[in-house]
Scaffold this motif. Structure first.
Motif, PDB file in Angstrom:
ATOM      1  N   ALA A 214       0.686  -1.125  -0.024  1.00 53.87           N
ATOM      2  CA  ALA A 214      -0.145  -0.042   0.042  1.00 53.87           C
ATOM      3  C   ALA A 214       0.763   1.360  -0.083  1.00 53.87           C
ATOM      4  O   ALA A 214       0.633   2.363  -0.782  1.00 53.87           O
ATOM      5  N   MET A 215       2.103   1.131   0.581  1.00 54.20           N
ATOM      6  CA  MET A 215       2.752   2.370   0.908  1.00 54.20           C
ATOM      7  C   MET A 215       3.593   2.576  -0.435  1.00 54.20           C
ATOM      8  O   MET A 215       3.695   3.733  -1.087  1.00 54.20           O
ATOM      9  N   ALA A 216       3.882   1.544  -1.346  1.00 54.94           N
ATOM     10  CA  ALA A 216       4.569   1.725  -2.621  1.00 54.94           C
ATOM     11  C   ALA A 216       3.568   2.198  -3.627  1.00 54.94           C
ATOM     12  O   ALA A 216       3.889   3.067  -4.378  1.00 54.94           O
ATOM     13  N   LEU A 217       2.335   1.799  -3.529  1.00 55.57           N
ATOM     14  CA  LEU A 217       1.220   2.250  -4.550  1.00 55.57           C
ATOM     15  C   LEU A 217       0.883   3.637  -4.420  1.00 55.57           C
ATOM     16  O   LEU A 217       0.594   4.291  -5.282  1.00 55.57           O
ATOM     17  N   GLY A 218       1.024   4.219  -3.139  1.00 60.37           N
ATOM     18  CA  GLY A 218       0.363   5.561  -2.828  1.00 60.37           C
ATOM     19  C   GLY A 218       0.492   6.421  -3.989  1.00 60.37           C
ATOM     20  O   GLY A 218      -0.542   7.195  -4.313  1.00 60.37           O
ATOM     21  N   CYS A 219       1.641   6.815  -4.310  1.00 59.73           N
ATOM     22  CA  CYS A 219       1.588   7.840  -5.485  1.00 59.73           C
ATOM     23  C   CYS A 219       1.669   7.499  -6.830  1.00 59.73           C
ATOM     24  O   CYS A 219       1.940   7.947  -7.728  1.00 59.73           O
ATOM     25  N   ALA A 220       1.074   6.232  -6.990  1.00 59.57           N
ATOM     26  CA  ALA A 220       0.744   5.552  -8.631  1.00 59.57           C
ATOM     27  C   ALA A 220       2.129   5.386  -9.205  1.00 59.57           C
ATOM     28  O   ALA A 220       2.050   6.217 -10.306  1.00 59.57           O
ATOM     29  N   PRO A 221       3.283   4.977  -8.614  1.00 53.51           N
ATOM     30  CA  PRO A 221       4.515   5.023  -9.396  1.00 53.51           C
ATOM     31  C   PRO A 221       4.352   4.118 -10.995  1.00 53.51           C
ATOM     32  O   PRO A 221       3.400   3.523 -11.035  1.00 53.51           O
ATOM     33  N   ARG A 222       5.309   4.587 -11.643  1.00 53.97           N
ATOM     34  CA  ARG A 222       5.207   3.864 -13.050  1.00 53.97           C
ATOM     35  C   ARG A 222       6.016   2.677 -12.974  1.00 53.97           C
ATOM     36  O   ARG A 222       6.037   1.700 -13.654  1.00 53.97           O
ATOM     37  N   LEU A 223       6.895   2.438 -11.908  1.00 57.54           N
ATOM     38  CA  LEU A 223       7.704   1.104 -11.679  1.00 57.54           C
ATOM     39  C   LEU A 223       7.547   1.024 -10.359  1.00 57.54           C
ATOM     40  O   LEU A 223       7.996   1.678  -9.526  1.00 57.54           O
ATOM     41  N   ILE A 224       7.452  -0.547  -9.944  1.00 56.93           N
ATOM     42  CA  ILE A 224       7.648  -0.847  -8.543  1.00 56.93           C
ATOM     43  C   ILE A 224       8.690  -2.048  -8.663  1.00 56.93           C
ATOM     44  O   ILE A 224       8.880  -2.840  -9.528  1.00 56.93           O
ATOM     45  N   ILE A 225       9.704  -1.934  -7.829  1.00 54.33           N
ATOM     46  CA  ILE A 225      10.768  -2.747  -7.560  1.00 54.33           C
ATOM     47  C   ILE A 225      10.437  -3.456  -6.414  1.00 54.33           C
ATOM     48  O   ILE A 225      10.393  -3.047  -5.121  1.00 54.33           O
ATOM     49  N   ALA A 226      10.360  -4.870  -6.366  1.00 52.18           N
ATOM     50  CA  ALA A 226       9.792  -5.759  -5.365  1.00 52.18           C
ATOM     51  C   ALA A 226      11.158  -6.728  -5.029  1.00 52.18           C
ATOM     52  O   ALA A 226      11.299  -7.501  -6.001  1.00 52.18           O
ATOM     53  N   ASP A 227      11.987  -6.278  -4.001  1.00 52.62           N
ATOM     54  CA  ASP A 227      13.108  -7.141  -3.729  1.00 52.62           C
ATOM     55  C   ASP A 227      12.423  -8.399  -2.573  1.00 52.62           C
ATOM     56  O   ASP A 227      12.472  -8.350  -1.525  1.00 52.62           O
ATOM     57  N   GLU A 228      12.459  -9.611  -3.256  1.00 51.40           N
ATOM     58  CA  GLU A 228      12.140 -10.853  -2.689  1.00 51.40           C
ATOM     59  C   GLU A 228      10.818 -10.569  -1.645  1.00 51.40           C
ATOM     60  O   GLU A 228      10.834 -10.785  -0.505  1.00 51.40           O
ATOM     61  N   PRO A 229       9.786 -10.103  -2.288  1.00 51.09           N
ATOM     62  CA  PRO A 229       8.900  -9.735  -1.584  1.00 51.09           C
ATOM     63  C   PRO A 229       7.932 -10.728  -0.632  1.00 51.09           C
ATOM     64  O   PRO A 229       7.200 -10.550   0.268  1.00 51.09           O
ATOM     65  N   THR A 230       8.384 -12.008  -1.006  1.00 49.94           N
ATOM     66  CA  THR A 230       7.814 -13.147  -0.421  1.00 49.94           C
ATOM     67  C   THR A 230       8.537 -14.061   0.354  1.00 49.94           C
ATOM     68  O   THR A 230       8.032 -15.159   0.995  1.00 49.94           O
ATOM     69  N   THR A 231       9.703 -14.002   0.481  1.00 53.19           N
ATOM     70  CA  THR A 231      10.656 -14.852   0.941  1.00 53.19           C
ATOM     71  C   THR A 231      10.580 -15.066   2.167  1.00 53.19           C
ATOM     72  O   THR A 231      10.787 -16.043   2.890  1.00 53.19           O
ATOM     73  N   ALA A 232      10.245 -14.097   3.089  1.00 54.16           N
ATOM     74  CA  ALA A 232       9.979 -14.118   4.530  1.00 54.16           C
ATOM     75  C   ALA A 232       8.655 -14.916   4.916  1.00 54.16           C
ATOM     76  O   ALA A 232       8.193 -14.843   6.188  1.00 54.16           O
ATOM     77  N   LEU A 233       7.802 -15.096   3.792  1.00 55.10           N
ATOM     78  CA  LEU A 233       6.206 -15.458   4.157  1.00 55.10           C
ATOM     79  C   LEU A 233       5.998 -16.992   3.751  1.00 55.10           C
ATOM     80  O   LEU A 233       6.913 -17.369   3.063  1.00 55.10           O
TER      81      LEU A 233
END
Lengths: 324, 342, 323, 280
Positions: free
Chosen positions: A163-182
């Motif tokens: 949600a924090m990353a989406l806030g300003c409607a960025p053109r590019l999102i970089i997700a670094d191992e977003p699910t490794t800890a889950l």
């Protein structure tokens, strides 16, 4: 093109001298596209991601170019980079527990970039934060916005990060191992969420992972990194169906698969990855590759185009084809 | 024992999630629990202070009167001080009196100890506060400055200065200040205290050198703590998150790093307070200030045990009280700490 | 429980419960309890490795440690080759330990950085009586060679090895007493993919070479299936499904097993979507613990906890409405 | 880590080298004073009091005609004695308590740790005052007070790091191998916390020297005719207008000794365990 990375190299000073962590990586990405960067620990995948954000550790030096919306990010000053960060480019990190400030409420942390980049008032930003939490599928967003990170579960925290990353409607999102800890089931939900949100708003996504399977299912295009070098890249279908680089091939065969015969020998890759301090002059995979010849160790292999934008950096591709 | 602080047992922290939490409850509960702990700790401290003077060999009346006293005079004094009663009765009488504000009679001054202590506190308390103020201001500024310039010359200079600060004993630093400012430049009095009735300026003037001697030396430790706490926080992932949002280094430092560094800094300040109290006793001695420390020494010389007992108890109670407020402040800053106490 | 194909059970867990006390939530209230393992029973027969799959917090690691008496059960028993470990006197338990060893997840944390490899690998031997120094040294060399290291590595310290090599040292330590049961808690999840395969191959080799039976704990179905003949799926302290690996993975009967299989990323580009975002909040106090996340839950599921009951094909499932 | 590499890295660590030199000088001064001092440290020579530094008296004489150099050398002895015994008391009892707390856990750990927290309210000086009030002043009481104040510090360090070690899988592996809690505490916990304890001991040594100086300055520690840096300062203060230099030398000696120990401790922290990087 939204993003064009050309011959990006990153050098990092360590106690043992300067180390080249990323070696001449090139790739491109257009609006709404998804790219997966896959690699083992020490492959340089995270440093590549941080270079795009201009968040490399102090003392790191870069060469090459990162063209984003036509501007070379490596040539921007800190203030210009700050305007981009969190606004045009956003990042999701691996460990949502440590990546969130433990002293601030979730809502406050999501509101922060909105206040900074959109100039919203505190109240408006908080209202928007609640809407964002709802959008990432957190039940009871009003109360979640008031909660502190330690009061949420791992999956909920990662949703808050998104949600924090989406806030300003960025053109590019970089997700670094977003699910490794889950956990696996939560991982699937989070990956779905990222994919859906990207598709809805035509955002480009770079997904960094050690797990080729995660990337296979979520990215149209893939970049395989090893020892700081981009070994192979192309459309995910092409790379998975016709892997050209011996490393990619080995990686595909090394994992146990559900439904395979028990006790069947896996195609292990002998040896261990070279450390950044002992990186060979030539191909970093040379020591472990079954097809190694003397020339492999002498110079960085040049990119070989294999039709479409399928690329592999290997001087033994012909031999690899025959071996397959 | 009541004052036991129960930390999370080894049990899996992943499962302590509580969805029915409300913030006010948590803080209120924490305050209440911490207050009970404070009372229990104070009670225990009073038993220790009373006990140490009780257990140590020698009849208190004998100690007070010296070896040459006749058995009759010793017995008479013992009776006067109530020493011929049982231990529990005497403890109850002492602590009951202290709670009512009656600290007992000084044997040497032959006057109530309460006013005696109050008069001395009027010097010691401002001195401690002034010193704490100097310590905090210097240490926070220098620590933040050094952490921001890690490894650069500014950092090296601050660290070198703090290393010297750690090595210099506060009473010697006090003597040096006297040598320079009082003996050489004659800018400040070399000791003594004119009293608050002599005017705020003159009274503070007499306290400024002692406060500097105390505060600057303490600041050396706190500077290092501040720097290292800040460097630890600056290595955290959420600092990178803040920068990824587009915050400047400065904003990241003030909004995200410092608040997180504050809890360890406050905790150390609380622990340091005990040293400050001890240091104040020594520095009062250097500057011949009529503070609590002096009262203690005179009472030791006079063998006025009850005064020593009351003063030590008071100092210990102040230290315990300060640490109580430090814990409350930390819990107010960090919501995770509110669940700790039991 | 699963069908026994002859032979005495190597390990038998009977109605094992392990609870932890959490800090109290109010001053005079009771301390809440966490039932990490909530009444689990199973048998491991020699030669048939047993895998336990579950997510973090499912209690699988607690169960594994209780299985080799590193954790004292709150109630229930763990029996090794017929003798109850929690009833055994200390000396007897120490002797029993020679038959069971453990491999850990993190190859960096499982080797004492201040000891030589010889001391690390020889530690289980040092706890046994009647082994001479020379014998010990020979056994250490033998164990190191069995895991693909050289006897000269015995003089080195852990920091001189890579992650994969360290895991080999840890395996050598588990081998040295020639145990019959080896408990492996996530033995490859901290390793890079290219190293994982090396370690998994080594584990299967040793299984055949030394007749070791594994009790393998993992979150990764593929890893468990690769090594184990029997699988149990654990959720919130209980087994929800057990059975022979092939059958269980080919046609799961419990909705949670199904969800785990579906959620595991696969090397195909087409993807089945994850089930609707179920809440990951704790389940209700009564009924099936999985009911709040289950797509097939009915009112009965929220009222009555299902017991583990046998299906015709040798599996057991704890579900009112198996798939 | 091999010894060669340790010394190679040690030589490159400037703070460590300086600290080692200062500490060596402190030890050398104390050792020398046992066999030789320019004058007997306790010799009173009133006709030659308050002499300026000269060839006969390198740093002059004090108000009773004591030779300052001789007193400084002899003072090093008391400092080292107090440091060794006070740190020894702290190490022996503190490490034992810390190991027990970490190994046993539960209520025992809570009780030990709360007692430790509690004793922080009684700094060494207050303890010394309480002891002195009844038993009278003396170096033994000072050592006792400083030593007792050291116990909870070592207990807390040992317990915190010990719990860290016990949480590692190698401690679990040792249990799986059949090692008992005492063997694990001695074979795994102690060697792994030893570097941090050595560092802490150096720092506590420095603090003990400071505390002894303060107590002796106040008249609660070393008594005449014992030479002690703290006592020299208290004498010097009375002649501050006549001979200010007398207040300088003992202070410099204390500061150099403490600085040396602190630098040595920080250097050791860097060298012994990179994870404990010196940021204190």
């Amino acid at each position: 093109m939204l993003l064009e990375v050309a011959e990006l190299s990153v050098d990092l000073p360590t106690s043992g001298g300067v180390r080249r962590i990323v070696r001449s990586a090139s790739f491109a990405l257009d609006h709404g596209q998804t790219l997966g960067i896959v690699g083992e620990s020490g492959s340089g995948k995270t440093m590549t991601a941080l270079a795009l954000m201009g968040l490399l550790p102090d003392g790191a030096t870069t060469s090459g170019a990162i063209l984003f919306e036509g501007r070379d990010l490596l040539k921007l000053n800190e203030a210009q980079m700050r305007d981009l960060r969190g606004d045009r480019v956003a990042m999701i990190f691996q460990e949502p527990m440590t990546a969130l400030n433990p002293l601030h409420s979730i809502g406050r942390q999501i509101a922060e970039p909105l206040i900074l980049h959109r100039g919203l008032s505190n109240a408006a930003a908080h209202a928007e934060a609640v809407r964002l939490l709802e959008r990432v599928g957190l039940p009871d967003p009003v109360r979640r916005a008031r909660a502190y990170p330690h009061q949420l579960s791992g999956g909920q925290r990662q949703r808050a990060m998104i949600a924090m990353a989406l806030g300003c409607a960025p053109r590019l999102i970089i997700a670094d191992e977003p699910t490794t800890a889950l956990d696996v089931t939560v991982q699937a939900q989070i990956l779905d969420l990222i994919a859906d949100l990207g598709a809805q708003s035509d955002m480009a996504l770079i997904l960094v992972s050690h797990d080729l399977a995660v990337i296979a299912q979520n990215c149209e295009r893939v970049l395989v990194m090893y020892g700081g070098m981009a070994m192979e890249s192309g459309r995910t279908d092409d790379v998975l169906a016709r892997p050209a680089h011996p490393y990619t091939k080995a990686l595909l065969q090394a994992r146990p698969r559900v439904g395979a015969r028990r006790g069947e020998r896996l195609q292990a890759i002998a040896g261990a990855a070279p450390s950044a301090g002992a990186m060979p002059k030539g191909c970093p995979f040379a020591g472990r590759c079954p097809l190694t010849i003397a020339a492999c160790g002498e110079a960085l292999p040049a990119p070989v185009m294999l039709g479409g934008d399928h690329m592999a950096r290997c001087i033994r591709i012909d031999a690899a084809e025959r071996a397959a | 024992m009541l004052f036991i602080r129960l930390e999370m047992a080894g049990a899996s922290p992943a499962m302590t999630m509580d969805l029915n939490w409300t913030p006010t409850d948590e803080m209120g509960l924490y305050l209440f629990q911490r207050f009970i702990l404070l009372l229990a700790t104070l009670a225990f401290a009073s038993i220790v202070v009373f006990g140490v003077l009780e257990i140590l060999p020698g009849n208190a009346a004998q100690v007070m009167l010296g070896a040459s006293a006749t058995p009759e005079t010793v017995a008479a004094l013992a009776h006067k001080l109530g020493l011929d009663q049982g231990v529990i009765v005497r403890y109850a009488a002492w602590i009951g009196g202290v709670l009512r504000g009656d600290f007992g009679l000084s044997y040497a001054y032959d006057s109530p100890i309460g006013p005696l202590i109050a008069e001395r506190l009027a010097v010691s308390a401002p001195l401690a506060l002034l010193a704490m103020l100097i310590t905090t201001a210097v240490a926070l500024a220098a620590g933040v400055f050094a952490a921001q310039r890690r490894g650069k010359s500014g950092d090296v200079a601050v660290m070198a200065a703090s290393q010297i600060g750690l090595a210099v004993p506060n009473f010697w630093f006090a003597i040096l200040l006297v040598l320079v400012f009082a003996v050489h430049w004659r800018l400040a009095p070399s000791g003594g205290f004119p009293g608050w009735e002599a005017g705020l300026g003159r009274a503070l003037g007499a306290l400024i050198l002692p406060a500097l001697a105390l505060g600057l030396v303490q600041a050396a430790v706190l500077t290092r703590v501040t720097r290292s706490a800040l460097l630890d926080v600056l290595n955290e992932d959420f600092i990178r998150t803040a920068r990824a949002k587009g915050l400047s280094r400065r904003a990241t430092l003030w909004r995200h790093a410092l608040p997180n560094a504050l809890t360890p800094i406050l905790t150390i300040m609380g622990l340091q307070f005990a040293n400050l109290i001890a240091g104040a006793i020594v520095v009062e001695y250097v500057f011949t200030l009529p503070g609590l420390g002096r009262l203690v020494f005179q009472s030791i010389a006079n063998r006025d045990l009850l005064v020593v007992e009351d003063c030590v108890m008071l100092l210990v109670a102040i230290v315990i009280g300060v640490n109580f407020f430090v814990d409350i402040a930390c819990a107010a800053i960090d919501p995770r700490l509110r669940r700790r106490a039991a | 429980m699963s069908e026994q194909q002859g032979g005495a059970p190597l390990l038998e867990i009977a109605d094992l419960v392990k609870t932890y006390r959490l800090p109290r939530e109010r001053l005079f209230g009771p301390r809440p309890q966490l039932r990490a393992v909530d009444g689990v029973s199973f048998r491991v027969t020699a030669g048939r490795s047993f895998g336990i799959v579950g997510e973090s917090g499912s209690g699988k690691s607690t169960l594994a440690r209780a299985a080799i008496a590193l954790e004292w059960p709150t109630s229930g028993q763990a029996r090794l080759m017929g003798s109850a470990m929690n009833l055994a006197p200390r000396a007897a338990l120490r002797k029993m330990r020679a038959h069971m060893q453990m491999i850990f997840q993190d190859p960096y944390g499982s080797l004492d950085p201040r000891q030589t490899v010889a001391r690390i690998v020889g530690e289980p031997l040092a706890c046994l009586d009647g082994i001479s120094r020379a014998d010990g040294a020979a056994r250490i060399a033998e164990a190191l060679q069995a895991v693909g290291l050289s006897a000269t590595d015995a003089r080195k310290y852990p920091h001189e090895f890579s992650g994969g090599q360290r895991q080999r040292v840890a395996i050598a330590r588990a081998l040295i007493t020639r145990p019959r049961l080896v408990v492996a808690d996530e033995p490859v999840s901290a390793l890079d993919v290219s190293i994982q395969a090396q370690v998994l191959n080594l584990m299967t080799d040793l299984q055949q070479q030394f007749g070791i039976t594994y009790l393998l704990i993992s979150h990764d179905l593929a890893v468990v299936e690769h090594i184990c003949d029997e699988i149990a799926v654990m959720y919130r302290g209980r087994f929800v499904e057990t059975g022979p690996s092939e059958i269980l993975l080919a046609s799961p009967a419990h909705p949670y097993t199904r969800a785990l299989i579906d959620a595991a990323p696969k090397l195909q580009t087409a993807r089945r979507r994850a089930p609707a975002p179920a809440s990951d909040s704790p389940g209700p106090k009564t009924g099936c613990a999985y009911a709040s996340r289950c797509a097939f839950a009915q009112s009965k599921c929220r009222e009555e906890a299902p017991a583990l009951r046998p299906l015709v094909d040798g599996r057991h499932v704890a579900c009112h409405f198996p798939l | 880590m091999s010894d060669d590499r340790f010394f190679a890295r040690a030589r490159r660590n400037g703070g460590f080298v300086l600290g080692a030199i200062l500490v060596a000088a402190l030890i050398a001064a104390a050792a020398l004073s046992l066999v030789w001092t320019p004058y007997p440290p306790a010799a009173i020579d009133v006709p030659h009091k308050l002499l300026e530094p000269s060839f006969a008296h390198w740093l002059g004489t004090d108000s009773l005609g004591h030779d300052v150099v001789s007193q400084l050398l002899a003072g090093a002895r008391i400092s080292i004695l107090v440091g060794i015994i006070a740190v020894g008391i702290g190490l022996v009892f503190g490490v034992a308590l810390g190991l027990v707390a970490a190994s046993v856990g539960g209520v025992v750990e809570d009780v030990i740790m709360n007692l430790c927290d509690f004793t922080f309210a009684f700094p060494a000086l207050l303890l010394a005052i309480m002891l002195t009030a009844v038993l009278g002043a003396g170096v033994v009481n000072a050592i006792l007070a400083i030593g007792v104040a050291n116990v909870p510090i070592f207990a807390k360090v040992t317990r915190a790091l010990g719990n860290g070690v016990l949480a590692r899988d190698y401690a679990m592996a040792a249990r799986a191998a059949g090692k008992g809690p005492v063997a694990i505490a001695l074979e795994h916990v102690l060697p792994n916390v030893a570097p941090a304890l050595i560092v802490q001991a150096t720092i506590q040594f420095a603090i003990a020297i400071l505390a002894e100086a303060a107590l002796s300055y106040l008249g609660l520690g070393a008594q005449p005719p014992q030479a002690s840096w703290g006592r020299m300062l208290s004498d010097a203060q009375q002649f501050m207008f006549l001979a200010p230099r007398l207040a300088v030398f003992p202070g410099v000696a204390i500061a150099m000794a403490v600085l040396g120990l602190n630098l040595l401790g920080d250097g050791l922290r860097d060298l012994l365990d990179p994870r404990l990087r010196a940021r204190r």
